[in-house]
Write an enzyme that holds these catalytic residues in place. Structure first.
Site, PDB file in Angstrom:
ATOM      1  N   GLN A  37      12.305  -6.729   7.733  1.00 45.65           N
ATOM      2  CA  GLN A  37      10.983  -6.591   8.356  1.00 45.65           C
ATOM      3  C   GLN A  37      10.081  -7.757   7.967  1.00 45.65           C
ATOM      4  O   GLN A  37       9.277  -8.232   8.775  1.00 45.65           O
ATOM      5  CB  GLN A  37      10.346  -5.266   7.932  1.00 45.65           C
TER       6      GLN A  37
ATOM      7  N   LYS B  18       7.701   1.306  18.570  1.00 48.55           N
ATOM      8  CA  LYS B  18       8.734   2.289  18.209  1.00 48.55           C
ATOM      9  C   LYS B  18       8.308   3.728  18.474  1.00 48.55           C
ATOM     10  O   LYS B  18       9.151   4.632  18.533  1.00 48.55           O
ATOM     11  CB  LYS B  18       9.134   2.131  16.743  1.00 48.55           C
TER      12      LYS B  18
ATOM     13  N   TRP C 139       0.807  -1.223   0.000  1.00 44.28           N
ATOM     14  CA  TRP C 139       0.000   0.000   0.000  1.00 44.28           C
ATOM     15  C   TRP C 139       0.841   1.274   0.000  1.00 44.28           C
ATOM     16  O   TRP C 139       0.811   2.056  -0.949  1.00 44.28           O
ATOM     17  CB  TRP C 139      -0.932  -0.024   1.215  1.00 44.28           C
TER      18      TRP C 139
ATOM     19  N   TYR D  40      -3.049   2.396  -5.387  1.00 43.59           N
ATOM     20  CA  TYR D  40      -1.807   2.552  -4.632  1.00 43.59           C
ATOM     21  C   TYR D  40      -0.743   3.207  -5.512  1.00 43.59           C
ATOM     22  O   TYR D  40      -0.388   2.681  -6.574  1.00 43.59           O
ATOM     23  CB  TYR D  40      -1.289   1.208  -4.128  1.00 43.59           C
TER      24      TYR D  40
ATOM     25  N   ASP E 104      -1.083  -8.768  -2.043  1.00 44.49           N
ATOM     26  CA  ASP E 104      -2.243  -7.887  -2.131  1.00 44.49           C
ATOM     27  C   ASP E 104      -1.824  -6.482  -2.552  1.00 44.49           C
ATOM     28  O   ASP E 104      -0.868  -5.916  -2.008  1.00 44.49           O
ATOM     29  CB  ASP E 104      -2.942  -7.820  -0.770  1.00 44.49           C
TER      30      ASP E 104
END
Length: 328
Positions: free
Chosen positions: A290, A216, A21, A54, A49
Site C-alpha cells: 500500500q 473498494k 494512527w 494513538y 507522523d
C-alpha cells in the site's frame, strides 16, 4: 519522492508522509508495522507522523523501534499532544503546562529520540488560556526538545490567535494538520487563506477519505471484513462517506483516474497535493504494498480540465462548511 517547505520555515518534508494512527499498536502486528515503515523509507519518505494517544502510546513505541538505527538527521518525526493518556487523571489530558511538559518527555522516550521536529497541539483546548499553552510550547523549543510547533484541526480564528502569540514569543509555528480530501474540503474557504497569511502549511490526513476514495466500498454492499469501515474507531470517521450516492460517485471517478494513468487512491492523494498550501499528505498502511502504491502520487501534476471533471462528478457530495472543523 518530492519535497516541500513546511510553512514559512527552513524545514523540508516529503510530499508523502507516513502516519500510524489506526494501525501500529492496534490493528497491525509489530512485525508488519515495521515492514510498512521500512517500505516508506525505501520509497523515499522521510516524514513520519504519530501521536501519544494513538493506541494509547503504543503507536509511538512501535514507530520508535521501527526507526531505530536510521540516521536521525535524515528524518522528520512529528507527534502530538492533547488527548488523554495514562490512567486518566485530571492533568493527563489537554494543553495545560503540566500535561504538555510531561507528555513530551514520554513521547521522546517512546520515539527513542532527543527531540521531535514538529510538536502539534492535537486539538484546540478551550479550557486552558492559549497564552499558557503557547508559552509551554515556547519553553520546549528553547529546551531543544522541539524544533517547530504545529496544531491539528484548529479553525481559522484559533490559528490566527496562535500565530500572533507565536510571533510575540518568537517561536516557529508552521503547520496545521486537518482532514482534507476530494470529499472533505472544509479548510479551503477560511483555514487555508488564514494559514497562507500566517506562513503556515497544511499536513493533511485522510486524503483518501478513510479508504472511500480507493473505490473498494461499493454501493449497496457490505464493507469488506477487516476494512476501516468495520474497525470500531475508524468506522466513526468513515460513516459520513458511506452513503450509496457518495459511493456511486466515487465509482464514476475510476475512468478519470485511468485517463491520468493513476489508481483511484493515487488520484486522491495527488489531488490534495495540487493545493499549494498543502506541504504533505499523510498516508497509512497495513501492508508494505500500500505504501509503494500511494507514493506514486508524489510529483504528479493534474491538469485543470481533470480537476474540473472531478468536481463535476462529485457535485454536492463535497462538504465545504468550515464550521465542521473537528472540536472536542
Amino acid at each position: 519522492m518530492e519535497f516541500r517547505r513546511l510553512g514559512r520555515s527552513g524545514l523540508n518534508i516529503s510530499e508523502i508522509s507516513y502516519g500510524n494512527w489506526l494501525t501500529h499498536g492496534s490493528q497491525v502486528e509489530e512485525e508488519q508495522a515495521t515492514a510498512c515503515v521500512h517500505a516508506a523509507l525505501d520509497a523515499g519518505i522521510t516524514t513520519f507522523d504519530t501521536a501519544d494517544v494513538y493506541a494509547n502510546t503504543k503507536a509511538e513505541s512501535v514507530l520508535g523501534r521501527a526507526l531505530a538505527g536510521q540516521r536521525r538527521e535524515s528524518l522528520e518525526i512529528f507527534t502530538k499532544v492533547f488527548w488523554p493518556t495514562g490512567p486518566g487523571g485530571l492533568n493527563d489530558k489537554g494543553l495545560g503546562r503540566k500535561h504538555i511538559a510531561e507528555s513530551i518527555n514520554g513521547s521522546l522516550k517512546r520515539l527513542q529520540t532527543d527531540y521531535v521536529d514538529l510538536y502539534q497541539a492535537h486539538r484546540f483546548d478551550r479550557t486552558v488560556p492559549l497564552e499558557e499553552t503557547m508559552l509551554a510550547f515556547a519553553d520546549l523549543v528553547r529546551q531543544g526538545k522541539v524544533l517547530y510547533i504545529g496544531v491539528s484541526e484548529w479553525n481559522a480564528e484559533q490559528i490566527a490567535r496562535g500565530a500572533a502569540l507565536a510571533r510575540e514569543l518568537k517561536i516557529p509555528f508552521i503547520s496545521n494538520q486537518p482532514q482534507y480530501s476530494m470529499l472533505w474540503r472544509i479548510i479551503e474557504s477560511q483555514v487555508v487563506p488564514t494559514s497562507e497569511r500566517e506562513g503556515i502549511s497544511q499536513i493533511v490526513w485522510s486524503p483518501i477519505a478513510q479508504g472511500v476514495l480507493t473505490g473498494k466500498y461499493l454501493p449497496g454492499q457490505q464493507p469488506p471484513q477487516g476494512s476501516r469501515a468495520t474497525d470500531e474507531t475508524g468506522s466513526k470517521f468513515i460513516a459520513r462517506f458511506m452513503k450509496d450516492d457518495v459511493l456511486e460517485k466515487v465509482q464514476k471517478l475510476k475512468p478519470l483516474a485511468d485517463e491520468a494513468g493513476l489508481s483511484l487512491a493515487q488520484l486522491a492523494v495527488a489531488w490534495v497535493l495540487q493545493n499549494p498550501n498543502v506541504a504533505s499528505a499523510i498516508i497509512g498502511a497495513s501492508r508494505p504494498e500500500q505504501v509503494h502504491e500511494n507514493v506514486k502520487a508524489a510529483g504528479v501534476k493534474l491538469e485543470d480540465e481533470l480537476l474540473a471533471k472531478i468536481d463535476e462528478v462529485l457535485g454536492d457530495s463535497v462538504e465545504t462548511d468550515p464550521r465542521l472543523t473537528i472540536t472536542p
